[in-house]
Enzyme design. Structure first.
Site, mmCIF file in Angstrom:
data_model
loop_
_atom_site.group_PDB
_atom_site.id
_atom_site.type_symbol
_atom_site.label_atom_id
_atom_site.label_comp_id
_atom_site.label_asym_id
_atom_site.label_seq_id
_atom_site.Cartn_x
_atom_site.Cartn_y
_atom_site.Cartn_z
ATOM 1 N N HIS A 89 0.858 -1.184 0.000
ATOM 2 C CA HIS A 89 0.000 0.000 0.000
ATOM 3 C C HIS A 89 0.896 1.237 0.000
ATOM 4 O O HIS A 89 2.112 1.105 -0.072
ATOM 5 C CB HIS A 89 -1.022 0.010 1.152
ATOM 6 C CG HIS A 89 -0.462 0.030 2.538
ATOM 7 N ND1 HIS A 89 0.005 -1.098 3.182
ATOM 8 C CD2 HIS A 89 -0.281 1.049 3.430
ATOM 9 C CE1 HIS A 89 0.430 -0.785 4.402
ATOM 10 N NE2 HIS A 89 0.267 0.511 4.570
ATOM 11 N N HIS A 91 1.662 3.711 2.156
ATOM 12 C CA HIS A 91 2.325 4.289 3.325
ATOM 13 C C HIS A 91 3.846 4.132 3.254
ATOM 14 O O HIS A 91 4.369 3.282 2.527
ATOM 15 C CB HIS A 91 1.808 3.631 4.609
ATOM 16 C CG HIS A 91 0.445 4.096 5.019
ATOM 17 N ND1 HIS A 91 -0.297 3.452 5.982
ATOM 18 C CD2 HIS A 91 -0.310 5.154 4.617
ATOM 19 C CE1 HIS A 91 -1.453 4.071 6.151
ATOM 20 N NE2 HIS A 91 -1.482 5.107 5.328
ATOM 21 N N ASP A 93 5.938 2.821 5.279
ATOM 22 C CA ASP A 93 6.498 1.518 5.660
ATOM 23 C C ASP A 93 6.349 0.482 4.565
ATOM 24 O O ASP A 93 6.770 -0.674 4.735
ATOM 25 C CB ASP A 93 5.888 1.011 6.972
ATOM 26 C CG ASP A 93 4.370 0.949 6.967
ATOM 27 O OD1 ASP A 93 3.755 1.398 5.988
ATOM 28 O OD2 ASP A 93 3.796 0.452 7.953
ATOM 29 N N HIS A 152 -6.866 -1.713 6.202
ATOM 30 C CA HIS A 152 -5.928 -0.759 6.789
ATOM 31 C C HIS A 152 -5.861 0.510 5.937
ATOM 32 O O HIS A 152 -5.772 1.621 6.458
ATOM 33 C CB HIS A 152 -4.552 -1.406 6.914
ATOM 34 C CG HIS A 152 -3.467 -0.477 7.314
ATOM 35 N ND1 HIS A 152 -3.359 0.046 8.593
ATOM 36 C CD2 HIS A 152 -2.422 0.043 6.610
ATOM 37 C CE1 HIS A 152 -2.304 0.837 8.657
ATOM 38 N NE2 HIS A 152 -1.725 0.858 7.474
ATOM 39 N N CYS A 171 -0.178 -4.694 6.599
ATOM 40 C CA CYS A 171 -0.731 -3.990 7.762
ATOM 41 C C CYS A 171 -2.205 -4.280 8.018
ATOM 42 O O CYS A 171 -2.738 -3.852 9.047
ATOM 43 C CB CYS A 171 -0.504 -2.490 7.616
ATOM 44 S SG CYS A 171 1.233 -2.016 7.640
ATOM 45 N N LYS A 174 -2.795 -8.343 11.841
ATOM 46 C CA LYS A 174 -2.105 -7.970 13.074
ATOM 47 C C LYS A 174 -1.465 -9.189 13.730
ATOM 48 O O LYS A 174 -2.011 -10.304 13.676
ATOM 49 C CB LYS A 174 -3.096 -7.317 14.050
ATOM 50 C CG LYS A 174 -3.759 -6.054 13.488
ATOM 51 C CD LYS A 174 -2.728 -5.019 13.102
ATOM 52 C CE LYS A 174 -3.313 -3.861 12.338
ATOM 53 N NZ LYS A 174 -2.283 -2.888 11.918
ATOM 54 N N ASN A 183 -2.597 2.171 13.326
ATOM 55 C CA ASN A 183 -2.878 3.437 12.641
ATOM 56 C C ASN A 183 -4.134 3.310 11.785
ATOM 57 O O ASN A 183 -4.174 2.529 10.828
ATOM 58 C CB ASN A 183 -1.668 3.808 11.777
ATOM 59 C CG ASN A 183 -1.901 5.059 10.950
ATOM 60 O OD1 ASN A 183 -2.806 5.847 11.222
ATOM 61 N ND2 ASN A 183 -1.077 5.247 9.937
ATOM 62 N N HIS A 213 3.505 -5.571 11.000
ATOM 63 C CA HIS A 213 4.259 -5.202 12.194
ATOM 64 C C HIS A 213 4.182 -6.353 13.195
ATOM 65 O O HIS A 213 3.119 -6.937 13.381
ATOM 66 C CB HIS A 213 3.688 -3.923 12.826
ATOM 67 C CG HIS A 213 3.609 -2.772 11.877
ATOM 68 N ND1 HIS A 213 4.651 -1.905 11.672
ATOM 69 C CD2 HIS A 213 2.604 -2.350 11.058
ATOM 70 C CE1 HIS A 213 4.304 -0.997 10.778
ATOM 71 N NE2 HIS A 213 3.059 -1.252 10.384
#
Length: 233
Positions: A89, A91, A93, A152, A171, A174, A183, A213
């Site tokens: 995506h 973002h 990260d 996300h 993301c 989880k 976020n 993460h």
């Protein structure tokens, strides 16, 4: 397989880069940066050696970490003549190091809406796009890229490696230690549960599941994410 675990230092400052083997020719990498309001945040990506091509699913957070990672893998592997970057995506990260990768001659492919969002925000653009889902075959390595709908972010995809039965959930998935969905600034909360159901239907038998993460695990990560979503409602 040689176990890869290192801590790189750049200009005397620890960069916090770790690599862990997950399957033959497949590694999880983790890089960490300080984020205001969140502290030190680690983020995961994948590295897949496919012949002389190294596939990177998500770049590290920024250009310098991306260059460090590419340098290290080129030193460790006997043959790396081409890189392919797959951001999951828009973002940082996932594609914060895309510009540095392109300067190294890397190819890249992302969901069409990821490129559209990147263009609207003045971010580096993936060179190629796909719509919905696609399968790539790189020197015999098969990768299934799947967009389950917004979760996300509106453009988040997952990547599945059939040979390894490995799902990179990014993301939208989880780790079992997560106590929140993280976020939510760009999240599609109303659709996240349906997106997760689509991933479970298609890839619910995955043996290895890697979240964006936190530690990798098995399919229990999918059901833990479902519990977090139910608690959010």
């Amino acid at each position: 397989m040689r176990s890869l675990l290192l801590l790189l230092f750049v200009c005397g400052v620890a960069s916090g880069l770790e690599l862990r083997p997950l399957a033959d020719h497949v590694w999880q990498y983790t890089t960490s940066v300080e984020m205001e309001g969140w502290g030190l945040v680690p983020a995961n990506g994948l590295l897949i050696a496919a012949g002389d091509t190294m596939i990177m699913v998500d770049t590290p957070w920024n250009d310098s970490l991306t260059v460090n990672l590419m340098d290290h893998m080129e030193q460790q592997q006997q043959r790396v003549s081409q890189w392919l970057i797959i951001p999951t995506h828009f973002h940082d990260d996932c594609m914060g190091g895309l510009a540095a990768a392109h300067l190294r001659g890397a190819e890249s492919i992302a969901l069409d809406s990821t490129r559209a969002i990147a263009e609207s925000r003045g971010l580096p653009l993936p060179l190629r796009v796909f719509s919905g889902d696609t399968s790539l075959v790189v020197n015999g390595q098969v990768l299934d890229l799947f967009w389950p709908g917004g979760a996300h972010t509106s453009d988040n995809i997952v990547v599945y490696l059939p040979e390894s039965e490995l799902l990179f959930g990014g993301c939208m998935i989880k780790c079992t230690g997560a106590r929140s969905l993280g976020n939510l600034q760009d999240a599609d909360l109303p659709h996240w549960s349906a997106a997760l159901d689509a991933v479970v239907t298609r890839f619910g038998d995955s043996v290895i599941v890697v979240p964006g993460h936190g530690p990798a695990g098995g399919r229990e990560l999918l059901y833990h994410t479902k519990q977090l979503l139910e608690a959010q409602e």
